[in-house]
Design a protein around this motif. Structure first.
Motif, mmCIF file in Angstrom:
data_model
loop_
_atom_site.group_PDB
_atom_site.id
_atom_site.type_symbol
_atom_site.label_atom_id
_atom_site.label_comp_id
_atom_site.label_asym_id
_atom_site.label_seq_id
_atom_site.Cartn_x
_atom_site.Cartn_y
_atom_site.Cartn_z
ATOM 1 N N ASP A 48 -51.062 7.158 6.233
ATOM 2 C CA ASP A 48 -51.615 6.367 7.350
ATOM 3 C C ASP A 48 -51.343 4.884 7.136
ATOM 4 O O ASP A 48 -50.965 4.161 8.059
ATOM 5 N N PHE A 49 -51.559 4.451 5.899
ATOM 6 C CA PHE A 49 -51.356 3.045 5.557
ATOM 7 C C PHE A 49 -49.912 2.626 5.876
ATOM 8 O O PHE A 49 -49.671 1.631 6.561
ATOM 9 N N ARG A 107 -49.035 2.569 9.580
ATOM 10 C CA ARG A 107 -49.558 1.365 10.232
ATOM 11 C C ARG A 107 -48.655 0.163 9.948
ATOM 12 O O ARG A 107 -48.273 -0.582 10.865
ATOM 13 N N ILE A 108 -48.265 -0.005 8.677
ATOM 14 C CA ILE A 108 -47.432 -1.160 8.325
ATOM 15 C C ILE A 108 -46.109 -1.121 9.082
ATOM 16 O O ILE A 108 -45.665 -2.128 9.630
ATOM 17 N N GLU A 148 -46.672 -2.022 12.630
ATOM 18 C CA GLU A 148 -46.869 -3.470 12.746
ATOM 19 C C GLU A 148 -45.555 -4.228 12.674
ATOM 20 O O GLU A 148 -45.387 -5.272 13.290
ATOM 21 N N ASP A 193 -58.860 -0.707 2.271
ATOM 22 C CA ASP A 193 -58.940 -0.318 3.669
ATOM 23 C C ASP A 193 -57.569 0.099 4.189
ATOM 24 O O ASP A 193 -56.638 -0.698 4.233
ATOM 25 N N SER A 234 -56.802 0.815 7.154
ATOM 26 C CA SER A 234 -56.496 0.347 8.504
ATOM 27 C C SER A 234 -56.269 -1.160 8.580
ATOM 28 O O SER A 234 -56.099 -1.711 9.648
ATOM 29 N N GLU A 235 -56.270 -1.817 7.436
ATOM 30 C CA GLU A 235 -56.157 -3.278 7.482
ATOM 31 C C GLU A 235 -55.506 -3.821 6.214
ATOM 32 O O GLU A 235 -55.721 -3.293 5.116
ATOM 33 N N GLY A 236 -54.732 -4.882 6.344
ATOM 34 C CA GLY A 236 -54.198 -5.585 5.185
ATOM 35 C C GLY A 236 -53.039 -4.870 4.513
ATOM 36 O O GLY A 236 -52.522 -3.873 5.027
ATOM 37 N N ARG A 237 -52.622 -5.398 3.373
ATOM 38 C CA ARG A 237 -51.435 -4.868 2.707
ATOM 39 C C ARG A 237 -51.704 -4.499 1.252
ATOM 40 O O ARG A 237 -50.825 -4.560 0.401
#
Ligand code: FAD
Ligand code: FES
Lengths: 107, 412
Positions: B192-193, B196-197, B200, B351, B353-356
């Motif tokens: 998922d991570f 998302r990246i 983005e 998290d 869903s957020e950040g790297r």
């Protein structure tokens, strides 16, 4: 061409030539200098190219990037203020003759 | 009496490391390194990273200077293909018929990309597989801003190519057959991570998606893909990253055991006392999990080479090593240590869903078995030590973003 002096933990010294722009890690691995592994090939992913730059040369090497600094957390031997990952140090006029101390453990 | 000659088939990561390690440990016999490719042994990881981006040149890829081999008395023969092994005569023969005698033979033949079976792609010049410098040099010629790239396969290679492609301004669509990227190697939160990246960064990811038709133009190049749901995707180039097939044919012909790799024991020996296998091609018993493993990574290839060098010098040494791996995508570095199993307990720190930054721990009966660490070398370093110590760690503590991973070392 530039000279690199490697000093082993037991005091033994060896000198090798590197071509300009070549990393000190490659100079070491190309000459089978023991104690420098360079497992990731210079991609800042392994920290098996950890060395201590001789105090007299500390000013001659460019400062660490944040990525290198982060990876110094991964070294096998406790890092000091002179610790560097030598895949990030390049041969050239500034570093000709640089003295590099090899740590006791690398993995 | 015949002189000792260690013959290494495959001048890649494992072969190069073995030659160097043998000399480092004081081996005085002959070493012959035979490689099919035209280059001295080079690192493959930058091929899908800095090299494809144009941030480094071919000289930077060499594992060791070409001059090292001559200085160390290693005979390197490039652009030669070993065709068969004669175990009774203890020789290998090359394609052109020349035979070379060995006292010990090491198979370090790596693998070849799994190819799409579609016959309509046979003449396509814009379909790329990623394993060799030659492959990537060809791809680089087509890697320009605005080019429409489709990638089949959401494994490490596909994702790394996608990252570099976005950096270079290509339009990227990634097609993955399963319901998540990296499905074979990691757990859903890490998939998922990365999904998302990549989203983005502008990659179109199509999950649970397959290609039902490759449309080709008059010259035989792929011009469009028709997906399973009927969508048509016009493309300029296609990269295929659907896995590696170990190069086992030599071993198979020689009657050695082969099953998704050349079967070796924990000393990396085949049943023939003079033949060994190391690197991507070797399938060995993993003492930690009690299963057979074949690992595709640089640290594995290098460590197996070093272990075998000791054995060949007369100190039989078991291969026992905690595997690790890395992958670079955009500004994100992922480091993986240990081997996770599908039924391990998964503990997420950070998290998705957020950040790297993200650290995911895998626990087997409370013991840390593996960790996937993104953007946190310090967490990676700690996880490496915890795994080596067989540490039992408290999952609640691991998951707590305010706990300091260094403190686990003392607790564990
Ligand atoms: C694009 C890419 C990115 C990668 N990124 C990473 C990464 O980030 N981190 C990581 O740890 N690993 C990475 N890997 C994997 C890593 O490169 C491999 O695990 C490693 O190269 C394995 O070494 P090896 O010696 O077993 O095989 P190879 O390096 O493939 O060497 C095998 C050699 O044997 C030759 N050969 C085969 N058969 C014959 C024959 N019959 N006669 C003569 N020669 C023969 C082949 O041509 C080849 O040159 C990556 C791989 C690729 C392709
Ligand atoms: S060679 Fe891996 S960090 Fe320097």
């Amino acid at each position: 061409m530039a000279k690199v002096v490697f000093v082993h933990p037991d005091g033994r010294r060896e000198e090798h030539e590197g071509s300009d722009g070549q990393s000190v890690m490659r100079v070491a691995t190309s000459n089978l200098v023991s104690g420098i592994i360079g497992e990731c090939g210079g991609d800042l992913s392994c920290a098996t190219c950890h060395v201590f730059v001789d105090a007299a040369w500390a000013q001659s090497v460019p400062t660490k990037t944040a990525a290198e600094d982060d990876m110094l957390a991964v070294t096998a031997e406790e890092p000091t203020e002179f610790s560097r990952l030598c895949c990030q140090i390049y041969c050239g006029r500034e570093t000709d003759g640089i003295v590099i101390h090899i740590p006791r453990i690398q993995r | 009496m015949q002189q000792d000659n260690v013959v290494i088939v495959g001048a890649g990561q494992a072969g190069a490391e073995l030659a160097a390690s043998l000399r480092s440990l004081g081996y005085l016999g002959q070493i012959t390194l035979l490689g099919r490719e035209a280059q001295y042994p080079y690192s493959r990881p930058p091929l899908s990273k800095a090299y494809l981006l144009g941030h480094c040149g071919t000289a930077d890829l060499l594992i060791r200077d070409a001059s090292m081999y001559a200085q160390q008395g290693v005979t390197v023969r490039l652009s030669v293909e070993v065709d068969c092994i004669d175990r009774d005569a203890k020789t290998v023969s090359l394609k052109d018929g020349e035979t070379i005698a060995y006292s010990d033979l090491v198979l370090a033949t790596g693998g070849s990309p799994r190819r799409l079976p579609n016959p309509e792609l046979a003449n396509a010049l814009n379909v790329f597989y990623i394993r060799t410098l030659e492959d990537v040099d060809r791809l680089r010629q087509r890697f320009h801003s605005g080019i429409r790239l489709a990638i089949v396969g959401g494994g490490y290679i596909g994702l790394e190519i996608a990252s570099v492609a976005r950096r270079a301004g290509l339009e990227v669509t990634l097609i993955e057959a399963t319901n998540r990227v990296l499905a074979r190697v990691t757990c859903p939160p890490v998939s998922d991570f990365f999904q998302r990246i990549h989203a983005e960064e502008g990659v179109q990811i199509k999950l649970q998606s397959t290609v039902s038709e490759y449309v080709t133009d008059a010259g035989g190049d792929v011009s469009a893909l028709v997906l399973g749901d009927g969508e048509r995707l016009d493309v300029d180039i296609l990269v295929v990253g659907i896995g590696l097939i170990p190069n086992t044919s030599l071993a198979e012909q020689a009657g050695l055991g082969v099953d998704n790799g050349i079967l070796v024991d924990d000393y990396l020996r085949t049943p023939d006392p003079h033949i060994y296998a190391i690197g991507d091609v070797a399938r060995f018993p993993d003492t930690l999990s009690g299963t057979l493993r074949r690992i595709e990574s640089v640290p594995n290839a290098a460590e197996q080479a070093r272990t075998l060098a000791a054995t060949l010098l007369g100190t039989p040494t078991r291969f026992m090593c905690i595997p690790w791996f890395w992958s670079d995508q955009y500004d994100v570095k992922m480091q993986v240590v240990g081997l996770s199993a599908p039924d391990d307990e998964v503990v997420v720190r950070g998290d998705v869903s957020e950040g790297r930054k993200l650290t995911v721990y895998y626990l087997r009966k409370g013991v840390l078995s593996a960790a996937d660490v993104v953007g946190s070398p310090a967490d990676f370093a700690v996880a490496k030590k915890l795994i080596a110590n067989g540490a039992v760690v408290d999952p609640v503590l691991l998951a707590d973003p305010n706990s300091n991973p260094r403190s686990f070392l003392k607790a564990g």
